[in-house]
Write a protein that holds these residues in place. Structure first.
Motif, short mmCIF file in Angstrom:
data_model
loop_
_atom_site.label_atom_id
_atom_site.label_comp_id
_atom_site.label_asym_id
_atom_site.label_seq_id
_atom_site.Cartn_x
_atom_site.Cartn_y
_atom_site.Cartn_z
N SER A 130 19.98 -0.44 -20.45
CA SER A 130 20.41 0.15 -19.19
C SER A 130 19.26 0.68 -18.35
CB SER A 130 21.39 1.30 -19.48
OG SER A 130 20.78 2.27 -20.32
N VAL A 131 18.03 0.38 -18.74
CA VAL A 131 16.87 0.85 -18.00
C VAL A 131 16.80 0.17 -16.63
CG1 VAL A 131 14.34 0.83 -17.91
CG2 VAL A 131 15.51 1.48 -20.01
N GLU A 132 16.53 0.97 -15.59
CA GLU A 132 16.25 0.45 -14.26
C GLU A 132 14.85 0.91 -13.87
OE1 GLU A 132 19.33 1.24 -11.32
OE2 GLU A 132 20.63 1.86 -12.96
N VAL A 133 14.12 0.08 -13.15
CA VAL A 133 12.75 0.45 -12.79
C VAL A 133 12.48 0.08 -11.34
CG1 VAL A 133 11.89 -1.75 -13.74
CG2 VAL A 133 10.29 0.13 -13.34
N VAL A 134 11.82 1.01 -10.64
CA VAL A 134 11.38 0.80 -9.27
C VAL A 134 9.90 1.14 -9.21
CG1 VAL A 134 11.58 1.57 -6.86
CG2 VAL A 134 13.63 1.29 -8.27
N GLY A 135 9.11 0.32 -8.56
CA GLY A 135 7.69 0.59 -8.42
C GLY A 135 7.32 0.79 -6.96
N VAL A 136 6.43 1.73 -6.70
CA VAL A 136 5.93 1.96 -5.35
C VAL A 136 4.40 1.96 -5.38
CG1 VAL A 136 7.94 3.21 -4.50
CG2 VAL A 136 6.10 4.47 -5.61
N GLY A 137 3.80 1.38 -4.35
CA GLY A 137 2.36 1.37 -4.21
C GLY A 137 1.92 2.28 -3.09
N ARG A 138 0.64 2.24 -2.78
CA ARG A 138 0.07 3.11 -1.75
C ARG A 138 0.73 2.88 -0.40
NH1 ARG A 138 -6.18 2.34 -1.18
NH2 ARG A 138 -5.89 2.52 -3.42
N ALA A 139 1.07 1.64 -0.10
CA ALA A 139 1.69 1.33 1.19
C ALA A 139 3.12 1.85 1.28
CB ALA A 139 1.67 -0.18 1.44
N ASP A 140 3.75 2.08 0.13
CA ASP A 140 5.14 2.53 0.10
C ASP A 140 5.26 4.04 0.08
OD1 ASP A 140 6.03 -0.24 -0.32
OD2 ASP A 140 5.19 0.03 -2.33
N LEU A 141 4.31 4.72 -0.54
CA LEU A 141 4.41 6.16 -0.72
C LEU A 141 3.03 6.79 -0.68
CD1 LEU A 141 6.07 8.71 -1.43
CD2 LEU A 141 5.68 8.17 -3.85
N ASP A 142 2.84 7.76 0.22
CA ASP A 142 1.63 8.57 0.28
C ASP A 142 1.87 9.81 -0.56
OD1 ASP A 142 -0.52 10.20 0.85
OD2 ASP A 142 -0.42 9.95 3.02
#
Length: 298
Positions: free
Chosen positions: A42-54
């Motif tokens: 049931s694991v869900e994963v979201v990734g954010v990089g520098r362009a997505d989140l300061d």
């Protein structure tokens, strides 16, 4: 360790992971590791990089973290030499960013995993650094990462600080890639033999982070490095052998390669906290390199 032990994790409730710095060498491998879990659980994963989140913007961080159960901070200013001339910029990412994530995680009930570094120590030890050894950074990078650790401890009681060192992986520039290239280009290489540490594969560190969280490890500080130790010279010798190169190697000292930021001479980290949490440390560095070499040098 004196930090508060969190309540045991409950399963099979869905667990949502947010990986900050997901495009980096470690973040990429952590995303892959978690996606493997997502196919069978049931694991869900979201990734954010520098362009997505300061990470230096507190309101943006709070909005990004909301709704997640686990937040892993792989984002960092890792240009060690550049930090000497831009310590304020490095501080904003490594310390202010960590503080923002810690406050947001605590406010939303998420568990924060903060990735830290051996550079929080001065490198003067002669035995592996314990997790509770006094911090004594000697570089701007080390100072900013130490400040990030302090912020996480103060702002997010349910934290896992995972220190690592000598990272290498397939998804970014790293020491073994550089040495394999130089070994193919040059007739002879001189490599530092008076700096000792634990070469650590990002895939192994990603796996350890997941295992710590899944085990419901007590809040506190852990060392995410391979076992054993070697010098840069010893690591290079292993790298060249894996690359099928017989370039002559000459050991030299740090004095021959003066850099803007001082490097710890001794970066061996102990794993007592992992053993206490009944979480197996990463295996021997040489054995793990032999597994990693084909992928990293491809």
């Amino acid at each position: 360790m004196t930090e508060t032990t969190p309540a045991p994790l409950t399963t099979p409730a869905p667990r949502r992971w947010l990986v900050v710095g997901a495009a980096g060498m470690l973040g990429t491998d952590l995303m892959a590791r978690l996606r493997d879990d997502a196919t069978s659980s049931s694991v869900e994963v979201v990734g954010v990089g520098r362009a997505d989140l300061d990470v230096t913007e507190a309101d943006a961080v709070l909005a990004a973290v909301r709704g997640f159960d686990v937040v892993v901070n792989c984002a960092a200013w890792t240009a060690v030499d550049d930090a000497e001339a831009h310590e304020g910029d490095a501080f904003r990412v490594n310390a202010t960013g960590a503080a923002n994530l810690a406050r947001a995680a605590h406010a939303t009930g998420a568990r924060l995993v903060q990735v830290s570094t051996d550079y929080v120590f001065d490198g003067a030890a002669t035995a592996p650094y314990a997790e509770d050894a006094p911090l004594a950074p000697v570089s701007a990078y080390g100072r900013t990462k130490a400040a990030g650790e302090w912020a996480v401890r103060a702002q997010a009681p349910d934290h896992l600080i995972v220190r690592t060192a000598w990272l290498y992986g397939a998804h970014g520039g790293c020491f073994p890639k550089t040495m394999a290239r130089l070994g193919a280009e040059k007739d002879r290489l001189a490599v530092v033999d008076d700096q000792v540490g634990q070469p650590t594969w990002t895939r192994d560190l990603a796996d350890l982070i997941v295992r710590l969280v899944e085990a419901g490890a007590p809040a506190g500080t852990y060392h995410g490095t391979a076992s054993g130790q070697t010098s840069w010279f010893g690591f290079t010798r292993r790298v060249l052998a894996s690359a099928g190169l017989d370039t002559p190697l000459e050991p030299t000292t740090s004095d021959a390669f003066v850099r803007p930021a001082p490097r710890p001479a001794y970066s061996v980290l102990g794993h007592d906290a992992l053993h206490a949490a009944v979480v197996a440390p990463i295996g021997d560095w040489a054995e793990r390199w032999d597994v990693a070499a084909a992928e990293v040098l491809a």
